[in-house]
Scaffold this motif. Structure first.
Motif, PDB file in Angstrom:
ATOM      1  N   LEU A 117     -21.367  25.199 -63.912  1.00  0.00           N
ATOM      2  CA  LEU A 117     -21.859  26.222 -62.988  1.00  0.00           C
ATOM      3  C   LEU A 117     -20.644  26.963 -62.432  1.00  0.00           C
ATOM      4  O   LEU A 117     -19.926  26.420 -61.587  1.00  0.00           O
ATOM      5  CB  LEU A 117     -22.634  25.597 -61.817  1.00  0.00           C
ATOM      6  CG  LEU A 117     -23.804  24.685 -62.140  1.00  0.00           C
ATOM      7  CD1 LEU A 117     -24.398  24.113 -60.851  1.00  0.00           C
ATOM      8  CD2 LEU A 117     -24.878  25.435 -62.902  1.00  0.00           C
ATOM      9  N   PRO A 118     -20.395  28.177 -62.881  1.00  0.00           N
ATOM     10  CA  PRO A 118     -19.186  28.891 -62.419  1.00  0.00           C
ATOM     11  C   PRO A 118     -19.137  29.041 -60.910  1.00  0.00           C
ATOM     12  O   PRO A 118     -18.060  29.000 -60.324  1.00  0.00           O
ATOM     13  CB  PRO A 118     -19.296  30.262 -63.106  1.00  0.00           C
ATOM     14  CG  PRO A 118     -20.240  30.066 -64.221  1.00  0.00           C
ATOM     15  CD  PRO A 118     -21.158  28.968 -63.849  1.00  0.00           C
ATOM     16  N   TYR A 120     -20.173  27.003 -58.719  1.00  0.00           N
ATOM     17  CA  TYR A 120     -19.927  25.702 -58.081  1.00  0.00           C
ATOM     18  C   TYR A 120     -18.443  25.376 -58.108  1.00  0.00           C
ATOM     19  O   TYR A 120     -17.875  24.850 -57.147  1.00  0.00           O
ATOM     20  CB  TYR A 120     -20.732  24.636 -58.831  1.00  0.00           C
ATOM     21  CG  TYR A 120     -20.521  23.235 -58.307  1.00  0.00           C
ATOM     22  CD1 TYR A 120     -21.098  22.824 -57.115  1.00  0.00           C
ATOM     23  CD2 TYR A 120     -19.756  22.319 -59.033  1.00  0.00           C
ATOM     24  CE1 TYR A 120     -20.911  21.537 -56.641  1.00  0.00           C
ATOM     25  CE2 TYR A 120     -19.569  21.032 -58.569  1.00  0.00           C
ATOM     26  CZ  TYR A 120     -20.136  20.634 -57.376  1.00  0.00           C
ATOM     27  OH  TYR A 120     -19.950  19.370 -56.904  1.00  0.00           O
ATOM     28  N   GLN A 123     -15.616  22.737 -62.951  1.00  0.00           N
ATOM     29  CA  GLN A 123     -15.858  21.308 -63.145  1.00  0.00           C
ATOM     30  C   GLN A 123     -17.099  21.154 -64.019  1.00  0.00           C
ATOM     31  O   GLN A 123     -18.109  21.818 -63.793  1.00  0.00           O
ATOM     32  CB  GLN A 123     -16.089  20.652 -61.786  1.00  0.00           C
ATOM     33  CG  GLN A 123     -16.296  19.160 -61.870  1.00  0.00           C
ATOM     34  CD  GLN A 123     -16.689  18.564 -60.515  1.00  0.00           C
ATOM     35  OE1 GLN A 123     -16.591  19.213 -59.477  1.00  0.00           O
ATOM     36  NE2 GLN A 123     -17.132  17.333 -60.535  1.00  0.00           N
ATOM     37  N   LEU A 124     -16.989  20.298 -65.014  1.00  0.00           N
ATOM     38  CA  LEU A 124     -18.170  20.011 -65.831  1.00  0.00           C
ATOM     39  C   LEU A 124     -18.926  18.873 -65.159  1.00  0.00           C
ATOM     40  O   LEU A 124     -18.339  17.838 -64.857  1.00  0.00           O
ATOM     41  CB  LEU A 124     -17.771  19.602 -67.246  1.00  0.00           C
ATOM     42  CG  LEU A 124     -17.351  20.696 -68.212  1.00  0.00           C
ATOM     43  CD1 LEU A 124     -17.208  20.098 -69.628  1.00  0.00           C
ATOM     44  CD2 LEU A 124     -18.343  21.844 -68.271  1.00  0.00           C
ATOM     45  N   LEU A 125     -20.182  19.096 -64.937  1.00  0.00           N
ATOM     46  CA  LEU A 125     -21.002  18.063 -64.319  1.00  0.00           C
ATOM     47  C   LEU A 125     -21.792  17.363 -65.413  1.00  0.00           C
ATOM     48  O   LEU A 125     -22.467  18.031 -66.208  1.00  0.00           O
ATOM     49  CB  LEU A 125     -21.978  18.693 -63.317  1.00  0.00           C
ATOM     50  CG  LEU A 125     -21.323  19.402 -62.134  1.00  0.00           C
ATOM     51  CD1 LEU A 125     -22.311  20.365 -61.485  1.00  0.00           C
ATOM     52  CD2 LEU A 125     -20.838  18.380 -61.119  1.00  0.00           C
TER      53      LEU A 125
END
Lengths: 294, 911
Positions: A117-118, A120, A123-125
């Motif tokens: 989510l750019p 957010y 970070q890759l969730l």
């Protein structure tokens, strides 16, 4: 005369090929063919290309008939070791531009899913659906619905064939491979068109053997010899009375369109960096152009 | 004319009987078309502008018409119990008409921890192990969106929300859904500590059941009460049977007509049979009393016929008036914008009119067949009946000894009760219609205590801009409004898009203790991708232009709720800003808002009715004072009734709100009979105190009997299943008893200070106009004034040979001859001289009228004479009541005396 002989020869050759194909189909439709055999043939006929790029529109219809449209690019790539990489990258609406669903299916069948989510942050969730096969990002599809199922993970039980509007179907019930009893929970039921061996309809069942979702494939296009692809996939959620329609407007089978680097976090961060909070943003539709299929 | 109508049943028995039979058969055919409407819709004004907004919001954000299935168990979160809930969930989903079921098996949750996001159903299926069950419990209780809505704080209670849609709009839908749900719940009752459903289908079904039970109970109970009271007070089977027959016919006519016209029955209709039986019987009692008096005054061969005629003559107009005023009492609610009251008012108005009409036809008919032929001891017994007699002896003693004190005491009492009335509050909450110990109310209370109130309203915000509610500043407005809702401290909870986003932000941030809203529009949009549209159906429109805050509460006091809503509106105006519209809507709010209009509508209806009664009585007794006096016995009981409501904390609701107007309509009946009797007696005597006493004596028994019978009749309504009907009954009963006090203690004290002339007497007077034209006493007066002058005099009849005036006696009155002939004879010793022959129109005794002196001659009736006597004392009293008329009469007397003096002077000159 020479020309005539050549054309007659071509006709005979075509006839022979057709007959052999017909024999294959006749043999295939025999009632002795098992569900697994049918699925193997389906997989062989319409097996996934190693490199696919698609531009898609997702139309989400709620119970009141209201529609939300999203546009996305879908990348998929099958590595030599059997690893399948999948990236769904949203472009529209502008607020969700850069949102990505990144999935890797290892050769052993294990699937990892990440969400980016750019807005957010970079970070890759990790998205863990805990094996529920639940839908992703507000659609009625699960990743498995779009990537296709791994035959070895499932058991296929053939049911009586059906004919609907003069089209004959194989009917296969799908169970988890580890379950051997037909009393076990049925996952879904595929309706496979006998003339093209394409799964045009799937009923997804809930735990109580009720139809929870219906997935249907439309606008079939021949992409390579007998290989077909559906340009429209509709998923109807019976419980919530939602519909999700994926419409493919452009499809390219090319290594160049699906480079390995795009399936990484770095590529996503570089191309879709973190968005600082702003109130007004451009809401132009980037795909507001004539749709084409290549 | 009126007498002829009353005699129809006596003279044309067969014709009247056939007519009644045919109309009864026709109306009875309409009974099968009767419809019952216990829906909430009838509590909302049809012209309420928020109705359209409400419907729009409902279309967009889903209905507030939801049934909550409440499940409580200390071991709820075990695989066995959860499996049972799942079974129940799917069983309910299969019910026809069920549109959606939300339970812990449809809830979706998002959980974030250590860079992982889990977005999943709370429970896709019932868990197999204890660990899974406990994990689900943990997730459920950690989600603030679900706490209070789906789960209690301790996790022992869960709720299932069932939305239903009546696609065919069938009449029995609610009942069918309620019963089907109940059938399913019953299957699982033993699996949980407690399981119950509460929602519109149950409320509706229970309203209907209670209505049927009321019909079965109250009607027969009224009959018993009526028969017993009449037998006790009147000791006559016929007196008890006549009202039963008239009531039965009226009930068939009324409900049959409602069936034909298509006016549905509602919860207030349950009391209509009782009202017909009880109120209808009062007229029968008065008529029967008059019939018995008629028998007493007309002994002989045709006594029954003469008694019926007497009844028609003496009771005809007062009864028409009382039917009119009672009907007006009910009709004053016809223009209520609340369907419930309007429908009841229509039915009751029709019933009262029909009952009056039927009584006028049936009573003479039945008397002609079953009536007594001679005066029995009934009347005497009635008059000597211990209770009315005792009441009257106390009243008489008080009236004579302390008239002023009684008036002062009454005024103080009214002031005190009016002060108590200032504590009155309104409520229109359908749940308040049931007694608090009813299982439905207990279940609703449990849901309120363990979860949140079952009442819902929406705060809907609308922006002109697309996607407005993806902007943090607008989402913040939702949060600010919710903060104010919490500050108000009267609601059980609220949920909006802001809560969802706060929750998502909380989970994505790894469960940070602070839950701020997402800071950018993009983040809002990207978070929302983790929710299904279905998760947000109730909270935001698909284009994000409109957002909705769902508020749950358990406030039953409409006035309090309306005040909080007003306060909320003022705050939302400031929070929403000029670019945003907002609506606060909910069926529950409209119903409560209607309560306010109930109050104003009642004040209007009360004022209108009192104005009408004042006008009618002023016209009938040709005096504004008469109109005012008629209002006294109406105002006193109403003031006391409102005071008792305030004192005992009884709210103004659709039932109690009607007591005032209905009671006025009924209480005024006794006043009309009293005033009519007093007026009649005033024609025969110049002693007004005596006239008042006689009028009160004559009317006390029927008035007390009918008021007590009415009080008993209304009193039985306390056995109703509906609190509002029971409260109506108790208050109406008390008002009827108060009306005895007002009519027989206070009114007579005021009556002695007035003199009335009935308009009907003026109009019905039959005197040769030539007599009036030729009479010097009535010169220069209009026909109306002449008639009124005649009516304030005394009417006397003299047989041939009877002396009208005796020589050498003192008498301060003069006479006007209306018919017959008299001779003036002067007696000197043994000689008699005829001085004059008096013809109709001529007067005599005017000197004695002016000055106290001995009569100088005899006046002897040579034919049967009808003459009016104008008494000096009485005229002096009447001067203040009828100044114009008495002044004209005095002027004419002066003129006559002047003429006579001039004649005498002329004669003496000639001599």
């Amino acid at each position: 005369m020479k020309l005539l002989l050549r054309s007659q020869l071509f006709f005979l050759l075509s006839l022979l090929i057709s007959l052999s194909h017909l024999q294959e189909c006749i043999g295939f439709t025999s009632s002795e063919t098992t569900g697994a055999e049918i699925m193997e043939e389906v997989d062989k006929r319409h097996k996934q290309f190693p490199y696919i790029y698609e531009e898609q529109s997702m139309i989400l219809v709620d119970r009141y008939g209201e529609q939300d449209t999203r546009k996305a690019r879908r990348y998929s790539r099958v590595e030599e070791d059997g690893t399948v990489r999948f990236l769904l990258l949203f472009d529209y609406p502008q607020e969700v531009k850069g949102v990505a669903l990144l999935a890797n299916r290892e050769p052993d069948g294990k699937t990892n899913k990440y969400i980016y989510l750019p807005a957010y942050g970079e970070q890759l969730l990790e998205s863990a659906d805990e094996g529920n096969g639940d839908n992703f990002l507000g659609t009625d599809f699960s990743v498995e619905n779009l990537t296709g199922e791994i035959l070895s993970d499932h058991r296929y039980v053939r049911r009586d064939d059906r004919e609907v509007e003069k089209v004959k179907y194989f009917v296969l019930d799908v169970y988890k491979a580890k379950n051997t009893s037909t009393k076990d929970r049925i996952l879904r039921r595929h309706f496979i068109q006998q003339d093209n061996l394409y799964i045009t309809l799937t009923h997804h069942f809930d735990k109580h053997r009720r139809i929870a979702r219906i997935q249907s494939h439309h606008d079939l296009k021949e992409v390579d010899h007998d290989m077909l692809r559906a340009n429209m996939i509709l998923m109807e959620n019976m419980k919530n009375q939602h519909q999700s329609l994926i419409k493919t407007s452009r499809r390219i089978f090319s290594h160049d369109y699906v480079p390995l680097e795009i399936f990484t976090a770095e590529w996503l961060y570089e191309n879709y960096p973190h968005i600082e909070p702003t109130e007004e943003i451009d809401t132009d539709d980037p795909f507001d152009k004539k749709e084409t299929t290549e | 004319m009126i007498e002829q109508i009353y005699m129809l049943g006596y003279r044309h028995r067969a014709f009247v009987g056939l007519f009644l039979l045919l109309v009864t058969i026709f109306t009875a055919a309409g009974l099968q078309r009767l419809q019952i409407d216990t829906g909430i819709d009838s509590l909302i004004p049809a012209d309420d502008p928020s109705r359209l907004v409400y419907q729009k919001v409902m279309r967009e954000f889903g209905t507030d018409n939801k049934t909550i299935i409440y499940i409580k168990d200390a071991n709820l979160w075990t695989p066995e119990k959860l499996a049972k809930i799942e079974e129940l969930h799917f069983a309910i989903e299969k019910i026809d008409g069920v549109n959606r079921v939300d339970s812990l098996f449809t809830l979706h949750t998002v959980k974030g921890k250590g860079g992982k996001i889990v977005s999943r159903p709370l429970l896709a299926a019932s868990p197999k192990t204890e660990e899974e069950a406990l994990d689900a419990k943990k997730s459920a209780l950690a989600n603030p969106l679900y706490q209070g809505n789906f789960f209690s704080e301790n996790g022992e209670v869960t709720a299932m929300m069932v939305s239903v849609i009546d696609a065919e709009d069938s009449n029995n839908f609610s009942r069918t859904i309620h019963l089907t749900l109940e059938e399913q719940i019953e299957t699982y009752r033993s699996d949980f500590e407690r399981i119950a459903q509460v929602g519109p289908p149950r409320i509706n079904a229970e309203l209907k059941n209670s209505l049927y039970e009321d019909f079965i109970l109250l009607g027969p109970l009224s009959v018993v009460v009526l028969v017993v009271s009449i037998l006790i007070f009147m000791r006559s089977w016929l007196s008890a049977m006549v009202p039963l027959v008239t009531s039965l016919i009226t009930i068939i006519w009324t409900f049959g007509a409602l069936g034909w016209i298509g006016v549905p029955l509602n919860i207030l209709s349950a009391m209509i049979p009782s009202l017909i039986i009880v109120i209808g019987s009062t007229e029968d009692t008065h008529m029967m009393s008059a019939f018995l008096r008629g028998l007493k005054e007309n002994p002989g061969k045709n006594s029954r016929r003469e008694a019926v005629k007497y009844m028609a003559k003496h009771i005809g107009l007062p009864m028409a008036l009382t039917v009119l005023t009672t009907t007006l009492g009910f009709a004053s609610n016809l223009f209520s914008n609340i369907g419930l009251i309007q429908q009841f008012s229509f039915a009751a108005t029709f019933a009262m009119l029909a009952n009056g009409f039927i009584t006028i036809l049936v009573m003479p008919l039945m008397l002609s067949i079953f009536g007594a032929d001679e005066s029995t001891s009934i009347l005497k017994d009635m008059e000597r009946n211990s209770l009315p007699d005792r009441i009257m002896s106390v009243f008489r003693y008080s009236q004579v000894r302390f008239p002023i004190s009684i008036l002062v005491f009454t005024a103080i009492l009214c002031a005190f009760f009016l002060f108590q009335a200032s504590k009155l509050y309104v409520t229109n909450d359908p749940l308040s219609y049931f007694p608090s110990d009813r299982p439905l109310i207990q279940d609703a209370k449990r849901i309120h205590e363990d979860l949140a109130g079952i009442k819902i309203f929406f705060i809907s915000l609308e922006s002109k801009q697309g996607k407005a509610f993806q902007k943090p500043k607008n989402i913040q407005k939702l949060a600010d409004i919710q903060r104010f809702l919490t500050h108000q401290g009267v609601y059980d909870g609220s949920i909006s898009l802001a809560d969802h986003l706060q929750f998502l932000n909380h989970e994505f941030r790894g469960g940070s203790p602070e839950n701020p809203l997402p800071e950018s529009r993009q983040l809002v949009a990207q978070y929302l991708m983790f929710l299904h549209r279905g998760d947000l159906d109730n909270y935001v429109s698909h284009d994000y232009r409109r957002a909705n805050i769902v508020v749950r509460h358990n406030i039953t006091d409409s006035h309090t709720l309306n005040q909080y809503i007003e306060e909320l509106q003022e705050v939302i105006v400031k929070i929403a800003g000029p670019d945003m519209k907002f609506f606060i809507v909910g069926e529950n709010l409209m119903v409560n808002k209607a309560a306010e209009s109930l109050m104003t509508a009642q004040v209007k209806a009360l004022a209108l009715l009192m104005a009408l009664i004042f006008l009618i009585m002023s016209i009938m007794f040709t005096s504004f004072k008469g109109g005012l006096i008629a209002l006294v016995p109406a105002i006193i009981p109403i003031a006391l009734m409102f005071g008792i409501m305030g004192y005992l904390d009884i709210p103004l609701n659709p039932g109690t709100a009607m007591v005032a107007v209905i009671a006025i309509g009924i209480a005024i009946d006794g006043t009309i009979h009293l005033l009519a009797r007093y007026n009649e007696l005033c024609r025969r005597t110049s002693d007004y105190d005596d006239a008042v006493n006689t009028a009160v004596n004559d009317e006390a028994t029927p008035l007390i009997v009918s008021s007590i019978a009415l009080a008993f009749g209304f009193g039985i309504l306390i056995f109703s299943n509906f609190t509002i009907v029971a409260q109506f009954g108790a208050l109406a009963a008390a008002t009827m008893l108060f009306s005895i006090f007002a009519n027989l203690l206070v009114t007579p004290i005021i009556m002695t200070r007035i003199r009335l002339v009935g308009l009907y007497q003026i109009l019905s007077m039959s005197i040769d106009p030539k007599v009036l034209d030729g009479s010097p006493l009535l010169q220069n007066m209009s026909n109306y004034q002449r008639r009124k002058a005649i009516l304030i005099s005394e009417l006397h009849e003299f047989e041939k040979g009877e002396l009208l005036v005796k020589q050498d006696t003192i008498g301060r009155n003069m006479h006007l001859i209306l018919s017959g002939e008299a001779e003036v004879i002067r007696r000197d010793g043994n000689e008699s001289h005829s001085l004059a022959i008096l013809k109709p129109g001529q007067i005599f005794g005017e000197v004695g009228y002016i000055r106290e002196t001995e009569r100088t001659a005899n006046v002897l009736a040579t034919k049967k004479v009808t003459a009016l006597r104008f008494d000096y004392e009485r005229m002096q009293k009447d001067l203040k009541f009828f100044p114009n008329i008495v002044a004209k009469l005095n002027f004419n007397i002066s003129y006559i005396l002047g003429e006579r003096l001039a004649d005498m002077v002329a004669k003496s000159k000639n001599k």
